[in-house]
Design an enzyme around this catalytic site. Sequence first.
Site, PDB file in Angstrom:
ATOM      1  CG  ASP A 146      -1.835   1.146   1.362  1.00  0.00           C
ATOM      2  OD1 ASP A 146      -1.622   2.165   0.680  1.00  0.00           O
ATOM      3  OD2 ASP A 146      -2.788   1.055   2.154  1.00  0.00           O
ATOM      4  CG  MET A 147       3.625   1.864  -2.485  1.00  0.00           C
ATOM      5  SD  MET A 147       4.864   1.996  -1.178  1.00  0.00           S
ATOM      6  CE  MET A 147       5.739   3.488  -1.622  1.00  0.00           C
ATOM      7  CD  GLU A 148      -3.031   5.118   1.410  1.00  0.00           C
ATOM      8  OE1 GLU A 148      -3.882   6.041   1.409  1.00  0.00           O
ATOM      9  OE2 GLU A 148      -3.322   3.913   1.586  1.00  0.00           O
ATOM     10  CD1 TRP A 149       1.428  11.906  -1.561  1.00  0.00           C
ATOM     11  CD2 TRP A 149       3.250  11.147  -0.512  1.00  0.00           C
ATOM     12  NE1 TRP A 149       2.485  12.019  -2.433  1.00  0.00           N
ATOM     13  CE2 TRP A 149       3.617  11.566  -1.810  1.00  0.00           C
ATOM     14  CE3 TRP A 149       4.247  10.629   0.326  1.00  0.00           C
ATOM     15  CZ2 TRP A 149       4.925  11.491  -2.289  1.00  0.00           C
ATOM     16  CZ3 TRP A 149       5.540  10.548  -0.148  1.00  0.00           C
ATOM     17  CH2 TRP A 149       5.886  10.973  -1.421  1.00  0.00           C
TER      18      TRP A 149
END
Length: 263
Positions: A146-149
């Site tokens: 899971d890649m998110e800011w």
Amino acid sequence: MRRFAAFIMLTLLGACSTVDDLAPSLPGAPSVAVRAPRFDDSDPHEWDSGAPWSYAVHGTDVSKYQTSVDWPAARASGISFVFIKATEGGDRFDPYFNEHWSRTKAAGIPRAAYHFYYFCTPAATQARWFIQNVPRDRSAMPPVLDMEWNPQSPTCKLRPNAATVRSEMSTFLEIVEKHYGKKPIIYTSIDFFDENGLSAFRGYPYWLRSVAGHPRKRYGSHPFTFWQYTGTGIVPGISGKADINVFNGTEAAWNKWLRQNTR
């Protein structure tokens, strides 16, 4: 003679049943719980095209915020797969992971574990933490990154440049793929995708978040396997707001994808 006649009748009735009729009673069998379900939503988007209910296969994703879920009820309503949060960074483990992991399997719902990336810990450390906490279950779907800011993080405000982000992603993904023997799925949001040039980061199945428009409008032609279309859905068996996703393909394509990725 009557017993023999009854046996023949039961046999004939059984012959009238289809594989799809029987599949929901077979935990773990590649099947669709309910074809093209249309879940309620507490804050629905008005879809002008590409409505999510036009897709055959729907699922959800959960973490500690969805406590004890009635998974048989969720499956009966149309939940055909589940993504379950396992870890975050290099030291956080979701307290409901083990419960969700075991109960979804018992309910016959294909599931995958996901890791929420933390930008202040090296990728290799995070990969080892995920491996330490997530069983190597060949019947599970591929693991998810899971890649998110995360602007709400109280401990990490770091935003690496795009090249560093992609390099760290590669490190994590390669370690996890080697351990589980399956190419991981990448989850991301529109802003993260755009700011980090993920359109150039290919070779992995993508799970894209887009709650106010079809992914083809938000991500262009970038391929995707799963689409998260709402965070305010209503799913029987799950308390409160639920994330709902679709598989990007037909029921036949879903069954084929499961066969290829859950063994």
